[in-house]
Design a protein around this motif. Structure first.
Motif, PDB file in Angstrom:
ATOM      1  N   CYS A 156       0.843  -1.196   0.000  1.00 36.02           N
ATOM      2  CA  CYS A 156       0.000   0.000   0.000  1.00 36.02           C
ATOM      3  C   CYS A 156       0.884   1.254   0.000  1.00 36.02           C
ATOM      4  O   CYS A 156       1.774   1.399   0.830  1.00 36.02           O
ATOM      5  CB  CYS A 156      -0.910  -0.007   1.221  1.00 36.02           C
ATOM      6  N   THR A 157       0.639   2.150  -0.938  1.00 32.31           N
ATOM      7  CA  THR A 157       1.450   3.371  -1.029  1.00 32.31           C
ATOM      8  C   THR A 157       0.627   4.632  -0.792  1.00 32.31           C
ATOM      9  O   THR A 157       1.153   5.730  -0.880  1.00 32.31           O
ATOM     10  CB  THR A 157       2.123   3.484  -2.414  1.00 32.31           C
ATOM     11  N   GLY A 158      -0.661   4.473  -0.512  1.00 32.36           N
ATOM     12  CA  GLY A 158      -1.513   5.621  -0.259  1.00 32.36           C
ATOM     13  C   GLY A 158      -2.943   5.133  -0.148  1.00 32.36           C
ATOM     14  O   GLY A 158      -3.204   3.940  -0.333  1.00 32.36           O
ATOM     15  N   GLN A 211       5.062   1.280   4.087  1.00 36.36           N
ATOM     16  CA  GLN A 211       5.056   2.720   4.324  1.00 36.36           C
ATOM     17  C   GLN A 211       5.538   3.418   3.064  1.00 36.36           C
ATOM     18  O   GLN A 211       6.509   2.994   2.436  1.00 36.36           O
ATOM     19  CB  GLN A 211       6.028   3.086   5.458  1.00 36.36           C
ATOM     20  N   ALA A 212       4.872   4.494   2.698  1.00 36.84           N
ATOM     21  CA  ALA A 212       5.348   5.342   1.604  1.00 36.84           C
ATOM     22  C   ALA A 212       6.101   6.490   2.236  1.00 36.84           C
ATOM     23  O   ALA A 212       5.544   7.240   3.037  1.00 36.84           O
ATOM     24  CB  ALA A 212       4.173   5.856   0.782  1.00 36.84           C
ATOM     25  N   SER A 213       7.381   6.580   1.932  1.00 41.52           N
ATOM     26  CA  SER A 213       8.195   7.631   2.557  1.00 41.52           C
ATOM     27  C   SER A 213       9.346   7.948   1.608  1.00 41.52           C
ATOM     28  O   SER A 213       9.155   7.948   0.394  1.00 41.52           O
ATOM     29  CB  SER A 213       8.696   7.147   3.926  1.00 41.52           C
ATOM     30  N   HIS A 214      10.509   8.217   2.186  1.00 46.91           N
ATOM     31  CA  HIS A 214      11.643   8.497   1.325  1.00 46.91           C
ATOM     32  C   HIS A 214      12.908   7.845   1.831  1.00 46.91           C
ATOM     33  O   HIS A 214      13.047   7.505   3.011  1.00 46.91           O
ATOM     34  CB  HIS A 214      11.855  10.004   1.135  1.00 46.91           C
ATOM     35  N   ALA A 216      11.818   9.366  -3.301  1.00 48.46           N
ATOM     36  CA  ALA A 216      10.566   8.733  -2.892  1.00 48.46           C
ATOM     37  C   ALA A 216      10.732   7.215  -2.936  1.00 48.46           C
ATOM     38  O   ALA A 216      11.321   6.666  -3.867  1.00 48.46           O
ATOM     39  CB  ALA A 216       9.438   9.164  -3.824  1.00 48.46           C
ATOM     40  N   HIS A 267      -3.354   9.149   6.747  1.00 47.91           N
ATOM     41  CA  HIS A 267      -3.069   7.833   6.175  1.00 47.91           C
ATOM     42  C   HIS A 267      -1.812   7.210   6.767  1.00 47.91           C
ATOM     43  O   HIS A 267      -1.790   6.026   7.111  1.00 47.91           O
ATOM     44  CB  HIS A 267      -2.906   7.920   4.654  1.00 47.91           C
ATOM     45  N   LEU A 321       6.327  13.367  -0.340  1.00 50.36           N
ATOM     46  CA  LEU A 321       7.255  12.241  -0.165  1.00 50.36           C
ATOM     47  C   LEU A 321       6.634  11.211   0.765  1.00 50.36           C
ATOM     48  O   LEU A 321       7.256  10.765   1.730  1.00 50.36           O
ATOM     49  CB  LEU A 321       8.595  12.731   0.396  1.00 50.36           C
ATOM     50  N   CYS A 370       2.309   9.459   1.030  1.00 47.60           N
ATOM     51  CA  CYS A 370       1.157   8.830   0.377  1.00 47.60           C
ATOM     52  C   CYS A 370       0.549   9.714  -0.709  1.00 47.60           C
ATOM     53  O   CYS A 370      -0.434   9.312  -1.344  1.00 47.60           O
ATOM     54  CB  CYS A 370       0.103   8.482   1.417  1.00 47.60           C
TER      55      CYS A 370
END
Ligand code: ZN
Lengths: 188, 102
Positions: free
Chosen positions: A77-79, A141-144, A149, B7, B62, B64
């Motif tokens: 899951c990215t968002g 987790q979507a982060s950097h 990214a 989120h 950077l 979601c």
């Protein structure tokens, strides 16, 4: 039909074997999954929940609302309502999501590097702002990663999958080798 | 500054791009609905620059990639919370602002 030969997206520095500190066990073990099928799926407005249900029914996976625990190894899951579906047939994904979501083949657009080993937490401490203690195994987790990214998936205590945009991957790889040199990096 | 993305959870502000106060929806553009010059001027250039409690747009660029509205105090830097932008406007019983991209 012509054949397209893809060059190594991680650049010339990314070669199999030991890098950096050469004594003892490597602190970081890293692998690049070449030829991986990655489909990016984004739910249309209001369709995030039906999309999750369709993915669970179509691929036998268990997902949740997008909080860190609610991903799967092959569905990162990215968002909100956004997933990277990894290792699934592109047409099967498109059939499963129907008109609930946009599905785009990103197999040549994303690069996955998996890291493991006793020094992974020390390496991530240099590049990633997230608190590993509050990050369950099985969570995405979507982060950097530095300024790049990055979508992360935690496989185990020290095991993480990192998904980069392809054109950033060489930069990320070179940094990983430099920052990991003090621990020793073994590329498999 | 730490921002509690609805989120992603608590994240450093470096992951976000600030985009100004969430005060008024963007005027409708297109067709016969060109905004009055004064309305458009206001939307583009007039800022209250409030000292105190504010609602501000941030883009979790950077992370979601969601648009969120952060509730914070510009005097104390205290962050009270954050709401998805779509829910923020739904709660205000108004149409969501048109998406403009970045
Ligand atoms: Zn977020």
């Amino acid at each position: 039909m012509s054949t397209i030969v893809l060059s190594n997206p991680l650049g010339a520095h990314w070669t199999a074997g030991r890098h950096g500190q050469a004594e003892g066990e490597a602190g970081i073990r890293a692998t690049h999954a070449a030829g991986l099928t990655i489909v990016e799926v984004a739910a249309l407005p209001g369709q995030a929940q039906p999309l999750r249900a369709a993915l669970e029914a179509g691929f036998g996976m268990t997902l949740g609302d997008g909080q860190p625990a609610h991903s799967a190894e092959n569905a990162v899951c990215t968002g909100p309502g956004h997933y990277l579906l990894v290792g699934h047939d592109v047409q099967a994904v498109k059939a499963a999501v129907g008109d609930l979501a946009m599905a785009v083949d990103q197999s040549s657009g994303r690069v996955r590097v998996s890291i493991d080993g006793p020094a992974v937490a020390d390496l991530l401490a240099k590049a990633c702002p997230l608190d590993l203690r509050a990050w369950p195994i099985g969570g995405a987790q979507a982060s950097h990663f530095l300024h790049i990214a990055c979508a992360y998936y935690r496989r185990s205590e020290h095991g993480f999958d990192l998904y980069f945009g392809r054109s950033f991957a060489a930069s990320a790889a070179q940094w990983l080798l430099d920052a990991g040199a003090e621990f020793g990096v073994e590329i498999g | 500054m730490l921002i509690p993305c609805p989120h992603c959870g608590l994240r450093p502000s470096e992951e976000f791009t600030p985009k100004g106060l969430a005060e008024a929806p963007r005027p409708v553009i297109g067709g016969a609905d060109l905004p009055e010059d004064a309305t458009w001027q206001d939307y583009l250039h007039t800022r209250t620059n409030r000292a105190g409690d504010t609602d501000e747009y941030f883009h979790h660029a950077l992370g979601c990639r969601s648009w969120v509205v952060v509730h914070r105090n510009t005097l104390t830097h205290e962050v009270y919370g954050a709401t998805m932008a779509s829910e923020f406007w739904a709660q205000k019983n108004q149409q969501p602002e048109q998406e403009t991209g970045q």
